[in-house]
Design a protein around this motif. Structure first.
Motif, PDB file in Angstrom:
ATOM      1  N   HIS A  31      -6.460   0.939   2.923  1.00 34.86           N
ATOM      2  CA  HIS A  31      -6.643  -0.438   3.401  1.00 34.86           C
ATOM      3  C   HIS A  31      -5.469  -0.803   4.331  1.00 34.86           C
ATOM      4  O   HIS A  31      -5.661  -1.366   5.418  1.00 34.86           O
ATOM      5  CB  HIS A  31      -6.720  -1.394   2.203  1.00 34.86           C
ATOM      6  N   CYS A  32      -4.261  -0.436   3.924  1.00 33.82           N
ATOM      7  CA  CYS A  32      -3.073  -0.758   4.735  1.00 33.82           C
ATOM      8  C   CYS A  32      -3.154  -0.071   6.102  1.00 33.82           C
ATOM      9  O   CYS A  32      -2.821  -0.674   7.134  1.00 33.82           O
ATOM     10  CB  CYS A  32      -1.795  -0.336   4.004  1.00 33.82           C
ATOM     11  N   SER A  33      -3.604   1.182   6.128  1.00 40.26           N
ATOM     12  CA  SER A  33      -3.682   1.878   7.427  1.00 40.26           C
ATOM     13  C   SER A  33      -4.751   1.227   8.310  1.00 40.26           C
ATOM     14  O   SER A  33      -4.598   1.146   9.533  1.00 40.26           O
ATOM     15  CB  SER A  33      -3.930   3.379   7.245  1.00 40.26           C
ATOM     16  N   ALA A  34      -5.822   0.734   7.684  1.00 39.28           N
ATOM     17  CA  ALA A  34      -6.864   0.052   8.471  1.00 39.28           C
ATOM     18  C   ALA A  34      -6.309  -1.239   9.078  1.00 39.28           C
ATOM     19  O   ALA A  34      -6.567  -1.551  10.251  1.00 39.28           O
ATOM     20  CB  ALA A  34      -8.062  -0.256   7.573  1.00 39.28           C
ATOM     21  N   PHE A  58      -0.233  -7.190  -4.888  1.00 42.47           N
ATOM     22  CA  PHE A  58      -0.672  -5.783  -4.882  1.00 42.47           C
ATOM     23  C   PHE A  58      -0.777  -5.209  -3.460  1.00 42.47           C
ATOM     24  O   PHE A  58      -0.046  -4.278  -3.090  1.00 42.47           O
ATOM     25  CB  PHE A  58      -2.009  -5.718  -5.639  1.00 42.47           C
ATOM     26  N   ILE A  59      -1.642  -5.763  -2.641  1.00 49.69           N
ATOM     27  CA  ILE A  59      -1.871  -5.137  -1.328  1.00 49.69           C
ATOM     28  C   ILE A  59      -0.738  -5.473  -0.362  1.00 49.69           C
ATOM     29  O   ILE A  59      -0.280  -4.624   0.402  1.00 49.69           O
ATOM     30  CB  ILE A  59      -3.240  -5.557  -0.740  1.00 49.69           C
ATOM     31  N   GLY A  60      -0.254  -6.724  -0.428  1.00 51.92           N
ATOM     32  CA  GLY A  60       0.841  -7.133   0.460  1.00 51.92           C
ATOM     33  C   GLY A  60       2.064  -6.247   0.280  1.00 51.92           C
ATOM     34  O   GLY A  60       2.689  -5.815   1.259  1.00 51.92           O
ATOM     35  N   ALA A  61       2.416  -5.947  -0.969  1.00 49.53           N
ATOM     36  CA  ALA A  61       3.605  -5.110  -1.234  1.00 49.53           C
ATOM     37  C   ALA A  61       3.372  -3.692  -0.718  1.00 49.53           C
ATOM     38  O   ALA A  61       4.251  -3.104  -0.072  1.00 49.53           O
ATOM     39  CB  ALA A  61       3.911  -5.084  -2.727  1.00 49.53           C
ATOM     40  N   ASN A  62       2.195  -3.147  -0.980  1.00 50.42           N
ATOM     41  CA  ASN A  62       1.899  -1.807  -0.447  1.00 50.42           C
ATOM     42  C   ASN A  62       1.978  -1.805   1.071  1.00 50.42           C
ATOM     43  O   ASN A  62       2.487  -0.856   1.678  1.00 50.42           O
ATOM     44  CB  ASN A  62       0.496  -1.362  -0.895  1.00 50.42           C
ATOM     45  N   PHE A  63       1.506  -2.899   1.686  1.00 53.48           N
ATOM     46  CA  PHE A  63       1.527  -2.966   3.156  1.00 53.48           C
ATOM     47  C   PHE A  63       2.972  -2.966   3.674  1.00 53.48           C
ATOM     48  O   PHE A  63       3.314  -2.215   4.592  1.00 53.48           O
ATOM     49  CB  PHE A  63       0.783  -4.211   3.653  1.00 53.48           C
ATOM     50  N   VAL A  64       3.819  -3.802   3.078  1.00 51.27           N
ATOM     51  CA  VAL A  64       5.211  -3.912   3.555  1.00 51.27           C
ATOM     52  C   VAL A  64       5.943  -2.574   3.350  1.00 51.27           C
ATOM     53  O   VAL A  64       6.657  -2.090   4.241  1.00 51.27           O
ATOM     54  CB  VAL A  64       5.938  -5.068   2.829  1.00 51.27           C
ATOM     55  N   LEU A  65       5.740  -1.967   2.181  1.00 53.41           N
ATOM     56  CA  LEU A  65       6.418  -0.688   1.905  1.00 53.41           C
ATOM     57  C   LEU A  65       5.971   0.382   2.909  1.00 53.41           C
ATOM     58  O   LEU A  65       6.799   1.119   3.453  1.00 53.41           O
ATOM     59  CB  LEU A  65       6.116  -0.226   0.472  1.00 53.41           C
ATOM     60  N   ASP A  66       4.672   0.444   3.163  1.00 50.93           N
ATOM     61  CA  ASP A  66       4.168   1.447   4.112  1.00 50.93           C
ATOM     62  C   ASP A  66       4.649   1.162   5.531  1.00 50.93           C
ATOM     63  O   ASP A  66       4.997   2.067   6.279  1.00 50.93           O
ATOM     64  CB  ASP A  66       2.624   1.469   4.114  1.00 50.93           C
ATOM     65  N   TRP A  67       4.652  -0.126   5.881  1.00 48.12           N
ATOM     66  CA  TRP A  67       5.065  -0.523   7.240  1.00 48.12           C
ATOM     67  C   TRP A  67       6.485  -0.045   7.519  1.00 48.12           C
ATOM     68  O   TRP A  67       6.766   0.584   8.538  1.00 48.12           O
ATOM     69  CB  TRP A  67       4.986  -2.043   7.353  1.00 48.12           C
ATOM     70  N   LEU A 126       0.468 -11.625   9.251  1.00 43.03           N
ATOM     71  CA  LEU A 126      -0.588 -11.005   8.450  1.00 43.03           C
ATOM     72  C   LEU A 126      -0.729 -11.807   7.177  1.00 43.03           C
ATOM     73  O   LEU A 126       0.217 -11.888   6.384  1.00 43.03           O
ATOM     74  CB  LEU A 126      -0.235  -9.545   8.146  1.00 43.03           C
ATOM     75  N   ASN A 127      -1.896 -12.404   6.971  1.00 43.62           N
ATOM     76  CA  ASN A 127      -2.066 -13.322   5.842  1.00 43.62           C
ATOM     77  C   ASN A 127      -2.785 -12.653   4.666  1.00 43.62           C
ATOM     78  O   ASN A 127      -4.003 -12.600   4.610  1.00 43.62           O
ATOM     79  CB  ASN A 127      -2.847 -14.561   6.293  1.00 43.62           C
ATOM     80  N   PHE A 128      -1.962 -12.173   3.713  1.00 47.34           N
ATOM     81  CA  PHE A 128      -2.492 -11.594   2.471  1.00 47.34           C
ATOM     82  C   PHE A 128      -2.506 -12.628   1.344  1.00 47.34           C
ATOM     83  O   PHE A 128      -3.136 -12.391   0.316  1.00 47.34           O
ATOM     84  CB  PHE A 128      -1.601 -10.441   1.984  1.00 47.34           C
ATOM     85  N   ALA A 129      -1.751 -13.721   1.493  1.00 50.38           N
ATOM     86  CA  ALA A 129      -1.555 -14.654   0.371  1.00 50.38           C
ATOM     87  C   ALA A 129      -2.880 -15.246  -0.070  1.00 50.38           C
ATOM     88  O   ALA A 129      -3.656 -15.746   0.747  1.00 50.38           O
ATOM     89  CB  ALA A 129      -0.611 -15.773   0.799  1.00 50.38           C
ATOM     90  N   ALA A 130      -3.139 -15.175  -1.371  1.00 47.51           N
ATOM     91  CA  ALA A 130      -4.376 -15.750  -1.916  1.00 47.51           C
ATOM     92  C   ALA A 130      -4.299 -15.733  -3.434  1.00 47.51           C
ATOM     93  O   ALA A 130      -3.536 -14.971  -4.019  1.00 47.51           O
ATOM     94  CB  ALA A 130      -5.595 -14.943  -1.473  1.00 47.51           C
TER      95      ALA A 130
END
Ligand code: NAD
Ligand code: DAU
Length: 352
Positions: free
Chosen positions: A231-234, A11-20, A78-82
């Protein structure tokens, strides 16, 4: 310049990569084990994008991680894996120990060795950013102040205990080996690509399917909600200007009782896609057995991040939650894709 993002198909990792990649051209190497919680559909739009390299693998696979580091020489990890779902950690903690504790340890070991191989110049800008949660701080009483970075760690679920352990390991690798780490502890996220085992996407999914909307206990537990893109922008901000060795709490000052969140979702759905029988979605609310050890209240004091790094969320709960409902209504194919047989088995086990 390249960054390595772990857990990038979640969820968050994908949003982060797409936004990046929507905001700059610095390449991303994505590493994800592709557990039940992941979905490569989340990254489909990057399939033919030369800036993105996806690798299926485990953060605990030392040889694979070492090879990735040597080949791509990322300037940041960046470690999102969990393993991330509290209820699953209660039914079976083993995977949480393996990924969140042992996996983070093995990743840190590989990064330590990589860091040791860097030139002085590379080492001076390298960062390891560990994405963690507010749940490590435990539960608040109604009148307690929100969690600050000074709060004691008092995790109450196997999930939060393993995240706490991983945070401690990250801290220790900074203190002991000088690894340039940053840690973020964020409150509950919501938004696109959220797997429908978590409260908000589960309620939207069940409401549209005419199923019951399960409320644990009395529904008065409080969570502090943040739109995932905030969260991604932070995280981007912390990576850019965060002080090495520091932790930053991330949150949007949006404390809500679960029942209020579910009622808000029902009201938006009544507006956007009214039930065919003219009844209200809130009629589907059902009270079920409480979660064991259920934390009563989380609230994040994000003032350090705001004051020191100048970060602010863009969305209020009201704007973010409406966008989220709209996203699920517009992306029913994504929902069908993730609600496979394995997902139905989970619902049967969890909700009997
Ligand atoms: P998620 O469960 O949606 O995604 C986790 C991703 O990690 C999945 O794609 C999964 O396949 C991958 N993964 C699991 N084990 C792995 C392993 N051993 N090696 C490589 N990849 C592996 O979780 P999320 O909600 O996107 O959470 C991401 C991170 O953010 C987690 O560390 C979580 O603790 C933290 N966090 C989440 C929230 C939230 O509200 N969801 C809030 C604060 C912090
Ligand atoms: O606080 C950050 C954490 O938020 C993250 O670290 C976790 O990875 C993430 O899963 C989330 O944990 P929660 O346990 O708070 O989220 P969840 O969506 O599972 O539940 C939110 C609240 O809603 C919680 O009080 C339990 C309740 N709930 C949940 C489900 C799935 C229900 O009442 N009914 C449900 O069916």
């Amino acid at each position: 310049m390249t960054i390595l993002v772990t857990g990038s198909a979640g969820f968050i990792g994908a949003n982060f990569v797409l936004d990046w990649l929507a905001q700059n051209d610095e390449p991303v190497v994505s590493l994800d084990k592709l557990t039940y919680a992941s979905n490569l559909e989340n990254l489909r739009s990057l399939e033919d994008d030369a800036r993105h390299t996806f690798v299926r693998g485990d953060i605990g696979d030392a040889a694979l991680v070492a090879e990735l580091l040597t080949t791509h020489r990322p300037r940041a990890i960046l470690n999102f894996a969990a393993e991330s779902h509290v209820d699953r950690s209660i039914l079976g903690p083993e995977d949480f120990i393996q990924t969140n504790v042992v996996g983070t340890f093995r990743l840190l070991e590989a990064v330590r060795s990589y860091y040791g191989s860097m030139s002085e110049n590379e080492a001076s800008t390298f960062r390891f950013l560990h994405v963690s949660t507010d749940e490590v701080y435990g539960s608040l009483a109604p009148a307690d102040p929100a969690f600050s970075e000074q709060n004691r760690y008092e995790p109450n679920s196997p999930y939060s205990a393993t995240k706490a352990a991983s945070d401690h390991l990250v801290r220790a690798y900074h203190q002991t080996y000088g690894l340039p780490v940053l840690t973020t502890n964020c409150s509950n996220n919501y938004g696109p690509y959220h797997f429908p085992e978590k409260l908000i996407p589960l309620v939207i999914h069940n409401a549209l399917a005419g199923k019951s909307l399960p409320i644990y206990g009395d529904g008065q537990q409080i969570r502090d909600w943040l739109y995932v893109k905030d969260h991604c922008s932070a995280i981007r901000r912390v990576l850019e200007v965060g002080k090495v060795g520091e932790t930053y709490n991330v949150g949007g000052w949006n404390e809500k009782a679960n029942l209020d969140v579910v009622n808000a979702l029902c009201a938006i759905l009544d507006d956007e896609q009214p039930r065919a029988d003219g009844k209200r979605y809130a009629d589907q609310i059902t009270y079920v057995k409480d979660r064991p050890g259920h934390d009563r209240r989380y609230a994040i004091d994000a003032s350090k991040l705001e004051r020191e790094l100048g970060w602010k969320p863009a969305e209020t709960f009201e704007t973010g939650i409406r966008k989220t409902v709209r996203w699920y209504l517009d992306n029913q194919a994504w929902v069908s894709n993730v609600t496979s047989g394995a997902y139905r088995d989970w619902l049967n086990r969890q909700y009997q």
